[in-house]
Design an enzyme around this catalytic site. Structure first.
Site, short mmCIF file in Angstrom:
data_model
loop_
_atom_site.label_atom_id
_atom_site.label_comp_id
_atom_site.label_asym_id
_atom_site.label_seq_id
_atom_site.Cartn_x
_atom_site.Cartn_y
_atom_site.Cartn_z
N TRP A 11 19.32 13.13 -3.54
CA TRP A 11 17.84 13.54 -5.05
C TRP A 11 18.22 13.22 -5.80
CZ3 TRP A 11 15.10 16.11 -1.86
CH2 TRP A 11 15.99 16.56 -0.77
N ASP A 60 20.92 19.80 -11.50
CA ASP A 60 20.83 20.10 -10.84
C ASP A 60 21.10 20.30 -10.10
OD1 ASP A 60 19.70 20.41 -8.46
OD2 ASP A 60 18.90 18.69 -8.09
N LYS A 74 20.34 28.03 -1.04
CA LYS A 74 21.49 27.63 -0.79
C LYS A 74 22.63 28.54 -0.71
CE LYS A 74 21.06 22.72 -0.81
NZ LYS A 74 19.37 22.18 -0.74
#
Length: 359
Positions: free
Chosen positions: A102, A172, A196
């Site tokens: 990511w 992030d 999440k």
């Protein structure tokens, strides 16, 4: 109906209490005679939901009034581009620490916007550990330093973030926000997809220091300008109303448990159960991440052959465990144990790992 033992990497488990509350209010939210999805986002009942969600997040993460809290759409993937559009200054660089897939994607998007480069990478070690930044002084001509605080695919997590930076730290936190207390004041901007730890997919949280809003250029499209959303309390356009409502319920649930401190203790218990099974298995299970970089949220491991892995996953599925397959790019196994995954479910998984190994 029997609830699944949900270890999906995201979207993932929501607290059962939240789902029951939403079910109770499904046809009639707060006496309106409507589901939240049916009401105007300009109505007073929805404005209250939006306001309460912001205030709860501010309380749980101890966010000062120096920061704006935005509820946006597009997931973290949109933030890969939107953040540098707003924060990357002319003649300066965006710096990135690569700790997994990511962060690689975030850098790639930023390079489409302006000058961005990696200052540290764990790729040569197959992302088994969080890389060190050797020379912080080299970052002085930067607009920001970007990290990915938790890496779902590889099961690694930052346990100490860079300190004494001369430029804003951007993170992030999609896969570990609210899993433990953090010092928000150490960051210039935090972004996180909700699916999440915060709620369902569809809403993305951005926490941005107000003085960074001045970097946004008037040439930006309105929807990609942080100021647009800050000036309109995230109500400039129609928001994902149901997702924000469920986010509010998840935050109320987290608050009722005792907040980030209480969640961290439970998360440590859950992680220790699985890492214990890995560590004392004499190589039957092999953890991917180095011990000093292990994640509280994603426990990644392999078995010694494809046949064993397939048998493990097949038997687990028969017993009601779901989501234990490793990411398609690395294979193996992964147990994602986010906030809403009950301790009892992790205990059952640890017991299954022990029994499977013994047999």
């Amino acid at each position: 109906m029997t609830r699944a033992y949900n270890f999906n990497a995201g979207p993932t488990a929501l607290p059962e209490e939240v789902l029951k509350r939403a079910e109770k209010e499904w046809l009639n939210y707060n006496g309106t005679g409507m589901n939240v999805m049916e009401m105007s986002h300009r109505s007073k009942p929805y404005e209250e939901i939006n306001h309460q969600a912001q205030n709860l997040l501010r309380k749980l993460l101890n966010i000062s009034n120096d920061y704006e809290i935005l509820f946006l759409q597009g997931g973290a993937s949109l933030q890969f581009a939107m953040m540098p559009m707003n924060l990357l200054e002319e003649g300066k660089k965006g710096y990135y620490v690569l700790s997994g897939s990511w962060s690689e994607k975030a850098l790639k998007e930023a390079q489409k916007i302006g000058d961005a480069e990696s200052v540290a990478s764990g790729k040569d070690n197959n992302y088994t550990t969080i890389p060190d930044i050797k020379d912080l002084s080299s970052l002085e001509n930067g607009s920001y330093l970007h990290i990915t605080s938790n890496n779902t695919i590889y099961g690694t997590q930052w346990h100490e973030t860079p300190k004494n930076l001369s430029i804003p730290l951007v993170a992030d936190m999609s896969s570990d926000i609210l899993c433990r207390p953090i010092d928000v004041n150490s960051y210039g901007l935090i972004y996180a997809g909700a699916q999440k730890n915060l709620g369902p997919s569809g809403v993305t949280v951005v926490i941005i220091k107000k003085d960074l809003l001045a970097r946004s250029k008037d040439s930006l499209p309105s929807m990609l300008d942080y100021r647009t959303h800050a000036n309109n309390q995230s109500l400039y356009n129609t928001p994902p109303t149901l997702a924000v409502y469920l986010l509010k319920l998840v935050l109320e649930w987290a608050d009722s448990l005792g907040g980030a401190e209480a969640l961290e203790k439970i998360n440590q218990q859950k992680a220790e159960l699985l890492y214990h099974e890995i560590d004392q298995s004499n190589g039957f299970y092999n953890g991917h991440a180095n011990k000093n970089s292990r994640s509280l949220m994603n426990v990644t491991f392999t078995l010694n052959s494809k046949e064993l892995t397939d048998a493990f996953l097949a038997e687990a599925k028969e017993l009601g465990f779901t989501g234990l397959n490793g990411h398609r790019s690395v294979g193996g196994c992964r147990a994602s144990i986010y906030n809403a995954v009950p301790l009892e479910h992790v205990e059952k998984l640890a017991q299954f790992m022990k029994e499977f190994r013994t047999r």
